[in-house]
Design a protein around this motif. Structure first.
Motif, PDB file in Angstrom:
ATOM      1  N   ILE A 134       0.846  -1.186   0.000  1.00 19.20           N
ATOM      2  CA  ILE A 134       0.000   0.000   0.000  1.00 19.20           C
ATOM      3  C   ILE A 134       0.889   1.246   0.000  1.00 19.20           C
ATOM      4  N   ALA A 135       0.731   2.098  -1.006  1.00 22.77           N
ATOM      5  CA  ALA A 135       1.400   3.401  -1.009  1.00 22.77           C
ATOM      6  C   ALA A 135       0.501   4.377  -0.264  1.00 22.77           C
ATOM      7  N   GLN A 136       1.086   5.102   0.702  1.00 19.07           N
ATOM      8  CA  GLN A 136       0.301   6.029   1.511  1.00 19.07           C
ATOM      9  C   GLN A 136       0.964   7.401   1.539  1.00 19.07           C
ATOM     10  N   ASP A 137       0.135   8.427   1.424  1.00 16.63           N
ATOM     11  CA  ASP A 137       0.567   9.816   1.519  1.00 16.63           C
ATOM     12  C   ASP A 137      -0.286  10.449   2.614  1.00 16.63           C
ATOM     13  N   ASP A 138       0.319  10.679   3.769  1.00 17.29           N
ATOM     14  CA  ASP A 138      -0.413  11.181   4.937  1.00 17.29           C
ATOM     15  C   ASP A 138      -0.095  12.655   5.174  1.00 17.29           C
ATOM     16  N   THR A 139      -1.134  13.482   5.217  1.00 17.46           N
ATOM     17  CA  THR A 139      -0.985  14.889   5.579  1.00 17.46           C
ATOM     18  C   THR A 139      -1.579  15.069   6.971  1.00 17.46           C
ATOM     19  N   PHE A 140      -0.765  15.570   7.885  1.00 14.92           N
ATOM     20  CA  PHE A 140      -1.194  15.810   9.263  1.00 14.92           C
ATOM     21  C   PHE A 140      -1.582  17.267   9.429  1.00 14.92           C
ATOM     22  N   PHE A 141      -2.618  17.499  10.240  1.00  9.38           N
ATOM     23  CA  PHE A 141      -3.109  18.852  10.494  1.00  9.38           C
ATOM     24  C   PHE A 141      -2.939  19.183  11.971  1.00  9.38           C
ATOM     25  N   ARG A 142      -2.826  20.439  12.254  1.00  9.23           N
ATOM     26  CA  ARG A 142      -2.614  20.881  13.634  1.00  9.23           C
ATOM     27  C   ARG A 142      -3.824  20.527  14.494  1.00  9.23           C
ATOM     28  N   CYS A 143      -3.543  20.100  15.723  1.00  5.21           N
ATOM     29  CA  CYS A 143      -4.576  19.800  16.720  1.00  5.21           C
ATOM     30  C   CYS A 143      -4.194  20.512  18.008  1.00  5.21           C
ATOM     31  N   THR A 157     -12.659  12.806  -2.262  1.00  3.08           N
ATOM     32  CA  THR A 157     -11.970  13.976  -2.835  1.00  3.08           C
ATOM     33  C   THR A 157     -10.851  14.416  -1.878  1.00  3.08           C
ATOM     34  N   PRO A 158      -9.829  13.584  -1.722  1.00  2.00           N
ATOM     35  CA  PRO A 158      -8.790  13.902  -0.737  1.00  2.00           C
ATOM     36  C   PRO A 158      -8.044  15.211  -1.011  1.00  2.00           C
ATOM     37  N   ASP A 159      -7.787  15.560  -2.270  1.00  2.00           N
ATOM     38  CA  ASP A 159      -7.054  16.793  -2.547  1.00  2.00           C
ATOM     39  C   ASP A 159      -7.842  18.026  -2.115  1.00  2.00           C
ATOM     40  N   ALA A 160      -9.135  18.050  -2.407  1.00  2.00           N
ATOM     41  CA  ALA A 160      -9.978  19.182  -2.002  1.00  2.00           C
ATOM     42  C   ALA A 160     -10.089  19.247  -0.477  1.00  2.00           C
ATOM     43  N   LEU A 161     -10.224  18.100   0.161  1.00  2.00           N
ATOM     44  CA  LEU A 161     -10.304  18.080   1.623  1.00  2.00           C
ATOM     45  C   LEU A 161      -8.987  18.546   2.239  1.00  2.00           C
ATOM     46  N   ARG A 162      -7.842  18.125   1.671  1.00  2.00           N
ATOM     47  CA  ARG A 162      -6.531  18.581   2.162  1.00  2.00           C
ATOM     48  C   ARG A 162      -6.449  20.104   2.113  1.00  2.00           C
ATOM     49  N   GLU A 163      -6.902  20.680   1.009  1.00  2.00           N
ATOM     50  CA  GLU A 163      -6.855  22.133   0.860  1.00  2.00           C
ATOM     51  C   GLU A 163      -7.736  22.823   1.904  1.00  2.00           C
ATOM     52  N   SER A 164      -8.949  22.305   2.123  1.00  2.03           N
ATOM     53  CA  SER A 164      -9.862  22.892   3.114  1.00  2.03           C
ATOM     54  C   SER A 164      -9.287  22.806   4.519  1.00  2.03           C
ATOM     55  N   LEU A 165      -8.773  21.632   4.889  1.00  2.00           N
ATOM     56  CA  LEU A 165      -8.228  21.462   6.238  1.00  2.00           C
ATOM     57  C   LEU A 165      -6.950  22.271   6.442  1.00  2.00           C
ATOM     58  N   THR A 166      -6.160  22.417   5.387  1.00  2.00           N
ATOM     59  CA  THR A 166      -4.954  23.244   5.479  1.00  2.00           C
ATOM     60  C   THR A 166      -5.329  24.697   5.731  1.00  2.00           C
ATOM     61  N   LEU A 167      -6.336  25.189   5.020  1.00  4.39           N
ATOM     62  CA  LEU A 167      -6.783  26.570   5.231  1.00  4.39           C
ATOM     63  C   LEU A 167      -7.364  26.767   6.631  1.00  4.39           C
ATOM     64  N   ALA A 168      -8.097  25.779   7.121  1.00  6.97           N
ATOM     65  CA  ALA A 168      -8.757  25.902   8.431  1.00  6.97           C
ATOM     66  C   ALA A 168      -7.802  25.703   9.599  1.00  6.97           C
ATOM     67  N   TRP A 169      -6.947  24.697   9.527  1.00  2.37           N
ATOM     68  CA  TRP A 169      -6.135  24.302  10.684  1.00  2.37           C
ATOM     69  C   TRP A 169      -4.631  24.439  10.483  1.00  2.37           C
ATOM     70  N   GLY A 170      -4.183  24.405   9.239  1.00  4.67           N
ATOM     71  CA  GLY A 170      -2.753  24.423   8.951  1.00  4.67           C
ATOM     72  C   GLY A 170      -2.177  23.020   8.998  1.00  4.67           C
TER      73      GLY A 170
END
Length: 174
Positions: A32-41, A83-96
């Motif tokens: 399994i190839a995985q690309d994980d983006t972590f957001f601030r908590c 839609t992981p790319d769109a969700l990544r963009e939204s969460l990045t804008l909201a939380w970093g």
């Protein structure tokens, strides 16, 4: 939310551990190839990550676990996303973003334990064990199972590491 007991260890060879895991496994290996983006908590024990498998397939994963070496209980909730790319963009804008981890995972199932053999970009090779706990089951049962499987795989206590891959990458960069 689901629960499990997890351990993470730095290993010298994914292939060596995979040969042993193959003799114990009920299923696997699965690559399994995985690309994980972590957001601030806000809470240090909390993690929110978006795991992308393909442009139209991913998972948003919230989990909570102590940042300590050795087996530890983890609580998690997984939500499939299309839609992981769109969700990544939204969460990045909201939380970093807190960081990004790319890895190639080899997965085996040994009973109720997920055996992850990971090649992590920029970090090296690791073993993760996730012993899935039943509702109401004490974490100690999973800890004992994790220790027993570590011994069968030839992984020593001194190899255990603390924190998530994103934490190890941040520490390495500092």
């Amino acid at each position: 939310m689901a629960r499990n007991v997890e351990i993470k260890a730095r290993i010298d060879s994914v292939d060596r551990i995979a040969a042993i895991a193959a003799t114990l496994a009920d299923q696997g290996p699965t690559e399994i190839a995985q690309d994980d983006t972590f957001f601030r908590c806000e809470q240090s024990a909390d993690r929110l990550k978006l795991r992308t498998f393909a442009p139209d397939r991913g998972e948003l994963i919230f989990y909570r676990r102590a940042d300590s070496s050795g087996p530890k209980e983890s609580f998690y909730l997984i939500t499939p996303v299309t839609t992981p790319d769109a969700l990544r963009e939204s969460l990045t804008l909201a939380w970093g973003q807190a960081g990004r981890v790319r890895k190639q995972r080899r997965l085996f199932l040994v009973g109720r334990t997920r055996v992850h053999l990971d090649r992590v970009e920029g970090l090296g090779e690791f073993l993760e064990l996730e012993v899935v706990l039943q509702e109401g089951e004490p974490a100690e049962a999973g800890v004992a199972e994790a220790h027993a499987l570590m011994a069968r795989l030839g992984v020593a206590e001194r190899q255990l590491v603390q924190g998530a891959y994103v934490d190890l990458l941040r520490a390495q960069a500092a």
